[in-house]
Design a protein around this motif. Structure first.
Motif, PDB file in Angstrom:
ATOM      1  N   VAL A   1       0.869  -1.180   0.000  1.00 41.61           N
ATOM      2  CA  VAL A   1       0.000   0.000   0.000  1.00 41.61           C
ATOM      3  C   VAL A   1       0.904   1.228   0.000  1.00 41.61           C
ATOM      4  N   LEU A   2       0.765   2.040  -1.046  1.00 40.30           N
ATOM      5  CA  LEU A   2       1.615   3.209  -1.250  1.00 40.30           C
ATOM      6  C   LEU A   2       0.882   4.484  -0.860  1.00 40.30           C
ATOM      7  N   VAL A   3       1.506   5.305  -0.037  1.00 38.75           N
ATOM      8  CA  VAL A   3       0.885   6.536   0.452  1.00 38.75           C
ATOM      9  C   VAL A   3       1.711   7.736  -0.020  1.00 38.75           C
ATOM     10  N   HIS A   4       1.102   8.577  -0.831  1.00 40.36           N
ATOM     11  CA  HIS A   4       1.807   9.746  -1.366  1.00 40.36           C
ATOM     12  C   HIS A   4       1.962  10.834  -0.309  1.00 40.36           C
ATOM     13  N   GLY A   5       2.804  11.793  -0.617  1.00 40.54           N
ATOM     14  CA  GLY A   5       3.054  12.883   0.299  1.00 40.54           C
ATOM     15  C   GLY A   5       2.216  14.107   0.001  1.00 40.54           C
ATOM     16  N   ALA A   6       2.522  15.189   0.694  1.00 41.94           N
ATOM     17  CA  ALA A   6       1.854  16.469   0.448  1.00 41.94           C
ATOM     18  C   ALA A   6       2.217  16.968  -0.943  1.00 41.94           C
ATOM     19  N   PHE A   7       1.325  17.757  -1.517  1.00 44.32           N
ATOM     20  CA  PHE A   7       1.523  18.359  -2.844  1.00 44.32           C
ATOM     21  C   PHE A   7       1.618  17.296  -3.942  1.00 44.32           C
ATOM     22  N   ALA A   8       1.097  16.096  -3.692  1.00 43.98           N
ATOM     23  CA  ALA A   8       1.236  15.001  -4.642  1.00 43.98           C
ATOM     24  C   ALA A   8      -0.047  14.187  -4.702  1.00 43.98           C
ATOM     25  N   ASP A   9      -0.035  13.169  -5.549  1.00 43.69           N
ATOM     26  CA  ASP A   9      -1.127  12.207  -5.589  1.00 43.69           C
ATOM     27  C   ASP A   9      -0.541  10.839  -5.902  1.00 43.69           C
ATOM     28  N   GLY A  10      -1.413   9.862  -6.113  1.00 38.32           N
ATOM     29  CA  GLY A  10      -0.948   8.496  -6.320  1.00 38.32           C
ATOM     30  C   GLY A  10      -0.062   8.310  -7.537  1.00 38.32           C
ATOM     31  N   SER A  11      -0.118   9.242  -8.478  1.00 37.48           N
ATOM     32  CA  SER A  11       0.716   9.114  -9.678  1.00 37.48           C
ATOM     33  C   SER A  11       2.201   9.264  -9.371  1.00 37.48           C
ATOM     34  N   SER A  12       2.534   9.728  -8.182  1.00 36.47           N
ATOM     35  CA  SER A  12       3.945   9.852  -7.822  1.00 36.47           C
ATOM     36  C   SER A  12       4.633   8.493  -7.725  1.00 36.47           C
ATOM     37  N   TRP A  13       3.839   7.403  -7.693  1.00 38.11           N
ATOM     38  CA  TRP A  13       4.385   6.050  -7.625  1.00 38.11           C
ATOM     39  C   TRP A  13       4.385   5.358  -8.985  1.00 38.11           C
ATOM     40  N   GLN A  14       4.118   6.093 -10.052  1.00 37.06           N
ATOM     41  CA  GLN A  14       3.904   5.481 -11.360  1.00 37.06           C
ATOM     42  C   GLN A  14       5.078   4.652 -11.859  1.00 37.06           C
ATOM     43  N   LYS A  15       6.304   5.010 -11.498  1.00 42.12           N
ATOM     44  CA  LYS A  15       7.474   4.249 -11.960  1.00 42.12           C
ATOM     45  C   LYS A  15       7.772   3.044 -11.072  1.00 42.12           C
ATOM     46  N   VAL A  16       7.309   3.085  -9.837  1.00 37.01           N
ATOM     47  CA  VAL A  16       7.558   1.998  -8.892  1.00 37.01           C
ATOM     48  C   VAL A  16       6.524   0.885  -9.037  1.00 37.01           C
ATOM     49  N   ILE A  17       5.286   1.255  -9.318  1.00 43.13           N
ATOM     50  CA  ILE A  17       4.186   0.279  -9.361  1.00 43.13           C
ATOM     51  C   ILE A  17       4.473  -0.895 -10.290  1.00 43.13           C
ATOM     52  N   PRO A  18       4.859  -0.664 -11.558  1.00 41.54           N
ATOM     53  CA  PRO A  18       5.088  -1.828 -12.431  1.00 41.54           C
ATOM     54  C   PRO A  18       6.222  -2.730 -11.964  1.00 41.54           C
ATOM     55  N   LEU A  19       7.229  -2.178 -11.315  1.00 43.57           N
ATOM     56  CA  LEU A  19       8.331  -2.990 -10.796  1.00 43.57           C
ATOM     57  C   LEU A  19       7.843  -3.893  -9.663  1.00 43.57           C
ATOM     58  N   LEU A  20       6.991  -3.363  -8.797  1.00 41.52           N
ATOM     59  CA  LEU A  20       6.457  -4.171  -7.689  1.00 41.52           C
ATOM     60  C   LEU A  20       5.522  -5.254  -8.207  1.00 41.52           C
ATOM     61  N   GLU A  21       4.710  -4.909  -9.180  1.00 45.71           N
ATOM     62  CA  GLU A  21       3.796  -5.900  -9.737  1.00 45.71           C
ATOM     63  C   GLU A  21       4.563  -7.002 -10.460  1.00 45.71           C
ATOM     64  N   ARG A  22       5.623  -6.631 -11.135  1.00 46.15           N
ATOM     65  CA  ARG A  22       6.439  -7.631 -11.828  1.00 46.15           C
ATOM     66  C   ARG A  22       7.108  -8.571 -10.828  1.00 46.15           C
ATOM     67  N   ALA A  23       7.357  -8.073  -9.627  1.00 48.02           N
ATOM     68  CA  ALA A  23       7.947  -8.904  -8.578  1.00 48.02           C
ATOM     69  C   ALA A  23       6.918  -9.826  -7.929  1.00 48.02           C
ATOM     70  N   GLY A  24       5.649  -9.707  -8.322  1.00 46.41           N
ATOM     71  CA  GLY A  24       4.613 -10.593  -7.800  1.00 46.41           C
ATOM     72  C   GLY A  24       3.775 -10.024  -6.680  1.00 46.41           C
ATOM     73  N   LEU A  25       3.882  -8.726  -6.441  1.00 50.25           N
ATOM     74  CA  LEU A  25       3.121  -8.083  -5.372  1.00 50.25           C
ATOM     75  C   LEU A  25       1.870  -7.399  -5.899  1.00 50.25           C
ATOM     76  N   LYS A  26       0.818  -7.447  -5.126  1.00 51.97           N
ATOM     77  CA  LYS A  26      -0.347  -6.621  -5.404  1.00 51.97           C
ATOM     78  C   LYS A  26      -0.051  -5.214  -4.901  1.00 51.97           C
ATOM     79  N   VAL A  27      -0.554  -4.216  -5.592  1.00 49.36           N
ATOM     80  CA  VAL A  27      -0.227  -2.833  -5.245  1.00 49.36           C
ATOM     81  C   VAL A  27      -1.495  -1.991  -5.196  1.00 49.36           C
ATOM     82  N   VAL A  28      -1.577  -1.160  -4.163  1.00 50.80           N
ATOM     83  CA  VAL A  28      -2.650  -0.175  -4.029  1.00 50.80           C
ATOM     84  C   VAL A  28      -1.999   1.179  -3.764  1.00 50.80           C
TER      85      VAL A  28
END
Length: 251
Positions: A33-60
């Motif tokens: 579960v990814l929690v963004h910071g101030a002045f941001a939104d969930g898109s701040s994790w856009q480069k990390v999400i596919p790497l985690l999913e490729r490793a076999g993890l579910k991501v929110v």
């Protein structure tokens, strides 16, 4: 406890050469579960999400309103409630305050802080940062008549998103969320990092949160740590290193 980045990179997943099935078999956590910071939104994790999913993890990736600590924790805990456990809870910047509180949920088994605040019990963001000199970047924070903060375009490019391309900096400026000043003074009730394994990414060129503060938090939490030569948005400038530390936490 600090760890040499080169050892981590060698020991962790070589995303390009190891099959997802082989990686997933070695994981204990099911969901990140990814929690963004101030002045941001969930898109701040856009480069990390596919790497985690490729490793076999579910991501929110949580979309927090940035109205208050209470509301951001409530949004995050709803994501935790609906996610498959065990969970790795990850926070960037202000999101570190949120995961310090929300991480007390029993479904959360480990915490990852990415260039983030990690206050202790009874401390707010302001309290935790008070013994460190104000960053020059604070001068680019603009407050409106309702108490909401934003960062000027110059502040985004020079401080907040330093190290990204001009195109990426522009996207960060466009999607930034207004952050209410009340959130900065709300104290954490219990620091989850005192009870759960913690992992921290220290951004050595951060101009929003002092790198020394980040290193001191590593010591307080007795956390596994990597340092990256990054500005504040390390998950955008160094997504592979950030993803690899999250995968380690999932193990």
């Amino acid at each position: 406890m600090s760890r040499n980045l080169g050892l981590i990179l060698g020991a962790l997943v070589a995303f390009a050469s190891i099959s997802p099935a082989a990686v997933a078999a070695d994981l204990k956590a099911k969901t990140v579960v990814l929690v963004h910071g101030a002045f941001a939104d969930g898109s701040s994790w856009q480069k990390v999400i596919p790497l985690l999913e490729r490793a076999g993890l579910k991501v929110v990736a949580v979309q927090n309103p940035l109205e208050s600590l209470e509301s951001d924790v409530a949004f995050t805990k709803r994501a935790i409630r609906d996610a498959e456990e065990p969970i790795v809870l990850v926070g960037h910047s202000w999101g570190g305050v949120v995961v310090t509180e929300a991480g007390n949920d029993p479904k959360v088994k480990s915490l990852v802080y990415v260039a983030a605040y990690a206050p202790d019990a009874g401390q707010s963001l302001v309290d935790a940062a008070s013994k460190y000199p104000d960053q020059e970047s604070r001068k680019t924070f603009l407050k409106d008549e309702d108490g909401y903060l934003k960062i000027s375009d110059e502040g985004i490019s020079k401080y907040f998103a330093a190290g990204l391309s001009p195109e990426e900096q522009r996207v960060v400026a466009v999607v930034q969320g207004r952050f209410h000043v009340r959130a900065t003074t709300a104290p954490v009730s219990h620091a989850a990092w005192r009870d759960k394994p913690s992992f921290m990414v220290v951004a050595t060129e951060d101009q929003i949160i002092a790198p020394q503060m980040q290193r001191d938090q590593v010591k307080s939490a007795k956390a596994e740590m990597i340092e990256v030569p990054s500005g504040h948005v390390a998950m955008l400038s160094h997504p592979k290193e950030v993803a690899e530390l999250i995968v380690e936490a999932a193990r």
